[in-house]
Scaffold this active site. Sequence first.
Site, PDB file in Angstrom:
ATOM      1  N   HIS A  63       0.849  -1.187   0.000  1.00 11.82           N
ATOM      2  CA  HIS A  63       0.000   0.000   0.000  1.00 11.82           C
ATOM      3  C   HIS A  63       0.884   1.236   0.000  1.00 11.82           C
ATOM      4  O   HIS A  63       1.988   1.231   0.557  1.00 11.82           O
ATOM      5  CB  HIS A  63      -0.919   0.014   1.232  1.00 11.82           C
ATOM      6  CG  HIS A  63      -2.028   1.012   1.143  1.00 11.82           C
ATOM      7  ND1 HIS A  63      -1.881   2.308   1.556  1.00 11.82           N
ATOM      8  CD2 HIS A  63      -3.298   0.905   0.660  1.00 11.82           C
ATOM      9  CE1 HIS A  63      -3.009   2.969   1.352  1.00 11.82           C
ATOM     10  NE2 HIS A  63      -3.880   2.147   0.805  1.00 11.82           N
TER      11      HIS A  63
ATOM     12  N   GLU B 289      -7.961  -4.342  -1.108  1.00 11.42           N
ATOM     13  CA  GLU B 289      -8.452  -4.963  -2.332  1.00 11.42           C
ATOM     14  C   GLU B 289      -8.412  -6.493  -2.257  1.00 11.42           C
ATOM     15  O   GLU B 289      -9.247  -7.170  -2.856  1.00 11.42           O
ATOM     16  CB  GLU B 289      -7.638  -4.481  -3.540  1.00 11.42           C
ATOM     17  CG  GLU B 289      -7.972  -3.071  -3.991  1.00 11.42           C
ATOM     18  CD  GLU B 289      -7.211  -2.016  -3.220  1.00 11.42           C
ATOM     19  OE1 GLU B 289      -6.259  -2.390  -2.497  1.00 11.42           O
ATOM     20  OE2 GLU B 289      -7.563  -0.821  -3.318  1.00 11.42           O
TER      21      GLU B 289
END
Length: 377
Positions: free
Chosen positions: A265, A318
């Site tokens: 991330h 996700e």
Amino acid sequence: MTLTSEVPAGLRGVVVTTTGLGDVRGDEGFFHYRQYSAIDLARHRSVEDVWFLLHCGALPTPLEAQGFLAEVAAQRHLPAVLADALPVVAAAGGPLLSGLRTALSLLGAAEGFRPVYDLDPAARAADALRVCALTPTVLAALHRLRSGAEPVAPREDLDAAANWLWMLTGREPAPEHVRAIRRYLVSTVDHGFNASTFTARVVASTGADVAAAVVAALGAFSGPLHGGAPDRALAALEEIGTPERAEQWVRDQLAAGGRVMGFGHAVYRTRDPRAVLLRETALELGGDLAELAAAVEDRVVAVLAELKPGRSLHANVEYYAGVVMAQAGLDPSLFTPTFATSRVIGWCANVLEQAQDPRIIRPAARYDGPPAPSPLP
């Protein structure tokens, strides 16, 4: 104008404004909406409660919550101009978000949205409410039209999560699926100055109308490195197939210069709290897919730690978003649209906040081309 000597790639860490909406503390693995933990809100509050919090400044009282739910429900129904246009938009093909961009542009024109620069706060809030309430209805209608089915009208007795599942299927949603989708939606309403949120604020800073700002945000959101990631992460999981294949799959992927979708991330240097919540949610729902996802996650994280020492790469939102949405019966084509039904609330909160500042966002770029002026040939 004086320019700074160094500009970090992707503007990482560059502070561009102040906000009272929330923050992401990547080193801690924590983010919040206003003063409340976003994960606590996802566990215990509805989408509408968080919507009220971001747009109105505080969590609603029970009476305010009841009134706000009724206000939102009344704005969910398609106006005639959109109802007439959506079959044509659906027939054009392309991703659902492309159809949503077209529909929201039409909505802004048909309902006379005016520049936020020219509106008082109440009028801006009314336009934002309309866009946020209609977005799920438009997306669900486009999905059904493309599937050869008639759109299902929204229900005013359901909250946002339940109504979304209802409009997609026309069936009473299972309570456990509503709870799972509600957690996902609340945990993705807002997340700092990500690319689409920043895009919305740039457009809002020009004084443009709410629909224009959201349409611009949708353009940024449609990219595979942003909102388009959940279906790709699930596809990667399905390609791996078994936990035993995870290690070699990751090695092959990185050796070929590819990305391991669903891991790492831009902000978090520890576990993504949204992924932690959704892993728990997936395991609560149960089934082979959830067990596979958890086992593969553990192995992928171990391999990434070996191959990329010094970087803390964990599953991001996700990775488990696709798992949870698949468990709730959603087709992968609906993963990013589902994400959009929550994130539009955050975009509009940022538009409303940005509209309070009369200054346009106008950064500079450092020129690194051939020396100028040069003589014309």
